[in-house]
Motif scaffolding. Sequence first.
Motif, PDB file in Angstrom:
ATOM      1  N   UNK A  94       0.829  -1.200   0.000  1.00  0.00           N
ATOM      2  CA  UNK A  94       0.000   0.000   0.000  1.00  0.00           C
ATOM      3  C   UNK A  94       0.865   1.252   0.000  1.00  0.00           C
ATOM      4  N   UNK A  95       1.941   1.252   0.798  1.00  0.00           N
ATOM      5  CA  UNK A  95       2.789   2.444   0.898  1.00  0.00           C
ATOM      6  C   UNK A  95       3.438   2.783  -0.444  1.00  0.00           C
ATOM      7  N   UNK A  96       3.833   1.757  -1.180  1.00  0.00           N
ATOM      8  CA  UNK A  96       4.430   1.994  -2.494  1.00  0.00           C
ATOM      9  C   UNK A  96       3.407   2.641  -3.419  1.00  0.00           C
ATOM     10  N   UNK A  97       2.188   2.102  -3.420  1.00  0.00           N
ATOM     11  CA  UNK A  97       1.136   2.667  -4.269  1.00  0.00           C
ATOM     12  C   UNK A  97       0.848   4.113  -3.882  1.00  0.00           C
ATOM     13  N   UNK A  98       0.719   4.376  -2.582  1.00  0.00           N
ATOM     14  CA  UNK A  98       0.417   5.739  -2.142  1.00  0.00           C
ATOM     15  C   UNK A  98       1.484   6.718  -2.620  1.00  0.00           C
ATOM     16  N   UNK A  99       2.738   6.327  -2.485  1.00  0.00           N
ATOM     17  CA  UNK A  99       3.827   7.216  -2.878  1.00  0.00           C
ATOM     18  C   UNK A  99       3.814   7.532  -4.361  1.00  0.00           C
ATOM     19  N   UNK A 128      -0.839  23.936  -6.583  1.00  0.00           N
ATOM     20  CA  UNK A 128       0.144  23.296  -5.725  1.00  0.00           C
ATOM     21  C   UNK A 128      -0.559  22.303  -4.807  1.00  0.00           C
ATOM     22  N   UNK A 129      -0.002  21.111  -4.716  1.00  0.00           N
ATOM     23  CA  UNK A 129      -0.583  20.047  -3.900  1.00  0.00           C
ATOM     24  C   UNK A 129       0.411  19.657  -2.814  1.00  0.00           C
ATOM     25  N   UNK A 130      -0.061  19.606  -1.577  1.00  0.00           N
ATOM     26  CA  UNK A 130       0.794  19.191  -0.459  1.00  0.00           C
ATOM     27  C   UNK A 130       0.629  17.695  -0.212  1.00  0.00           C
ATOM     28  N   UNK A 131       1.735  17.004  -0.047  1.00  0.00           N
ATOM     29  CA  UNK A 131       1.720  15.578   0.262  1.00  0.00           C
ATOM     30  C   UNK A 131       2.469  15.364   1.581  1.00  0.00           C
ATOM     31  N   UNK A 132       2.263  14.264   2.283  1.00  0.00           N
ATOM     32  CA  UNK A 132       1.356  13.166   1.956  1.00  0.00           C
ATOM     33  C   UNK A 132      -0.099  13.543   2.230  1.00  0.00           C
ATOM     34  N   UNK A 133      -1.022  12.748   1.646  1.00  0.00           N
ATOM     35  CA  UNK A 133      -2.441  13.003   1.820  1.00  0.00           C
ATOM     36  C   UNK A 133      -2.936  12.414   3.141  1.00  0.00           C
ATOM     37  N   UNK A 179      -7.307  16.222  -0.294  1.00  0.00           N
ATOM     38  CA  UNK A 179      -7.272  14.805  -0.648  1.00  0.00           C
ATOM     39  C   UNK A 179      -7.324  13.938   0.604  1.00  0.00           C
ATOM     40  N   UNK A 180      -7.861  12.737   0.444  1.00  0.00           N
ATOM     41  CA  UNK A 180      -7.806  11.765   1.546  1.00  0.00           C
ATOM     42  C   UNK A 180      -7.839  10.349   0.981  1.00  0.00           C
ATOM     43  N   UNK A 181      -6.973   9.520   1.525  1.00  0.00           N
ATOM     44  CA  UNK A 181      -7.032   8.086   1.245  1.00  0.00           C
ATOM     45  C   UNK A 181      -8.066   7.462   2.179  1.00  0.00           C
ATOM     46  N   UNK A 182      -8.955   6.674   1.616  1.00  0.00           N
ATOM     47  CA  UNK A 182      -9.895   5.897   2.415  1.00  0.00           C
ATOM     48  C   UNK A 182      -9.500   4.433   2.268  1.00  0.00           C
ATOM     49  N   UNK A 183      -9.273   3.767   3.392  1.00  0.00           N
ATOM     50  CA  UNK A 183      -8.711   2.413   3.386  1.00  0.00           C
ATOM     51  C   UNK A 183      -9.597   1.473   4.208  1.00  0.00           C
ATOM     52  N   UNK A 184      -9.191   0.210   4.241  1.00  0.00           N
ATOM     53  CA  UNK A 184      -9.841  -0.799   5.077  1.00  0.00           C
ATOM     54  C   UNK A 184     -11.341  -0.913   4.809  1.00  0.00           C
ATOM     55  N   UNK A 185     -11.691  -0.908   3.529  1.00  0.00           N
ATOM     56  CA  UNK A 185     -13.075  -1.155   3.144  1.00  0.00           C
ATOM     57  C   UNK A 185     -13.476  -2.583   3.519  1.00  0.00           C
ATOM     58  N   UNK A 186     -14.772  -2.830   3.719  1.00  0.00           N
ATOM     59  CA  UNK A 186     -15.208  -4.221   3.814  1.00  0.00           C
ATOM     60  C   UNK A 186     -14.851  -4.959   2.519  1.00  0.00           C
ATOM     61  N   UNK A 187     -14.437  -6.199   2.646  1.00  0.00           N
ATOM     62  CA  UNK A 187     -14.126  -6.984   1.453  1.00  0.00           C
ATOM     63  C   UNK A 187     -15.403  -7.336   0.692  1.00  0.00           C
TER      64      UNK A 187
END
Length: 580
Positions: free
Chosen positions: A247-252, A268-273, A422-430
């Motif tokens: 996941x970290x590789x994909x996010x980067x 201009x975009x600030x990272x990380x999200x 921006x926001x990453x949303x993670x840990x969805x139900x499978x």
Amino acid sequence: MTTSTFEYRTHTCGALRTTDVGKEVVLLGWVHRVRDLGGVIFFDLRDRYGITQVVVREEEGGDAARVRPEFVVAVYGRVDSRAKDSINAKLETGEVEVVARRVSVLNDAKTPPFPINEEVQVSEDTRLRYRYLDLRKPKLQQNLILRHKVALAARRYFDEEGFLEIETPILTKSTPEGARDYLVPSRVHPSEYFALPQSPQIFKQILMIAGMDRYVQICRCFRDEDLRADRQPEFTQIDVEMSFASEELVYGVVEGAIKVMFETAGFTVATPFARMGYDEAMAKYGSDKPDLRPGMLIHDVSDVFRESPFGVFKDAVAGGGVVRGFAVKGAGKYSRREVDELVEAAKQFGASGLIWLKSDKASAKAIEGDAIAQVFAGCGAAADDLVLLACGEEETTAKLLGNLRLHVAKKENLLNPTDFQFSWVTEFPLFEWDADEKRWNAMHHPFTSCRPEDEPLLDTNPGKARARAYDLALNGSEIAGGSIRIHSPAVQKRVFSLLGISDEDAKARFGFFLEALEYGTPPHGGIAFGLDRIIAILAGESSIRDVMAFPKTAQAADLMSGAPSTVDAKQLRELHIRNV
């Protein structure tokens, strides 16, 4: 009379500046606007680069006397400075004009069904019927130029990151899962059909099995589904896959791509999200694609009402439901009419009712004193705020308050279109349960990997298993989504089984892919960016139709070409098709 003989332009209509004064030039373009002052004709000449004013004196006009808006003309003349009182600061060419010695009409034009040189309300059906005229408008041209530049920047970025752009098939196998496929009959294989790809999902995973390591493609995808402002039957995504991905590789990689794409558009975009789990997003924002701009976080205040004299809330909590709400800053001053409008809005979103609280009173008389103070504290509200509360089943209440929150944000003008959060949303139900069909469905797609710590739940409680899936949300829109994939054939078969896909059915639909998994599949993952949605956000458009050259209507029709249409009976016979 028109002419087909002309010299090629020396400059575009957006190029001339004061440094060009005195030069002899040739301009080619469309007449944008004409002003005949008697003895002197002024007209603006337009191409996709800009607009230049042309001055024609009667004795030197050539064809100038008959030009009309949208005529295609060639202008031969000299660049001159405009008088100070006629400088047009709105145009980059506004300090100069071209004094024409000759104007040649290259082609006449009928009067358009709507003006190109004015901003007037035109029905979308009319705009799409005459799309070739609509696309002459500078705003739409700028949108397509922006799209080109952003896509080019993305290509360069992924190339620098070691990705290979590889084309995957357009004519492929139907593997129905989710939206309906567009089917293409095969002439040489009677009664058999290709499908247009909903995404290159299986093929990009196969490219990882093939050792391609890093894949990208700006690709067309097709889904036969009901349309909305942000959906089309054919759309474009930037498709990405990586071997040995975490996941970290994909996010980067994704954050780097977004940064480059937005910088290309001048932002201009600030990272990380920011990051949050699915449960947190639903609880705090009432959405799995949260809009962070307005604040107004949703809070759970169920504990306040466990022993409350207000029976509606007490019964909801006792029955396993929740009481949740949010504070609207400074809205304690709202009039009764304004508050009633919010109650009506909540009903439109499915609420049976809505309770509001000010610091000294509530719409439910049974809520008073300490209860009001506890709710205000629980929602982080100040004395001059308004708190809105709803109760019910957790998911339903979350979605209701999420919609109401955005409704209030629009009312309060809290949604600045250039405030990109921006926001990453993670840990969805499978999985999610389909009550009608009495079976599990994949929340993302059936190739998504389960979080390792939740794998035992596949046997005991599949609904609690979390996916290694991630969506990238921006201002209330999902602009990218992906996951770490299943790379074990045994696990893939197990997931198919949970989804009610039999071994026989899995072999028929995905046999080639299951076989490929058995030949040394690396762990891998990826994501797909919704390019149309991203460009619409960057261009400040509410609909993706305004950043696509030739979109379909909400009924999936092309009004310009007349597609879809009936076809010749001979074509149907060759395809072994008979209309019923």
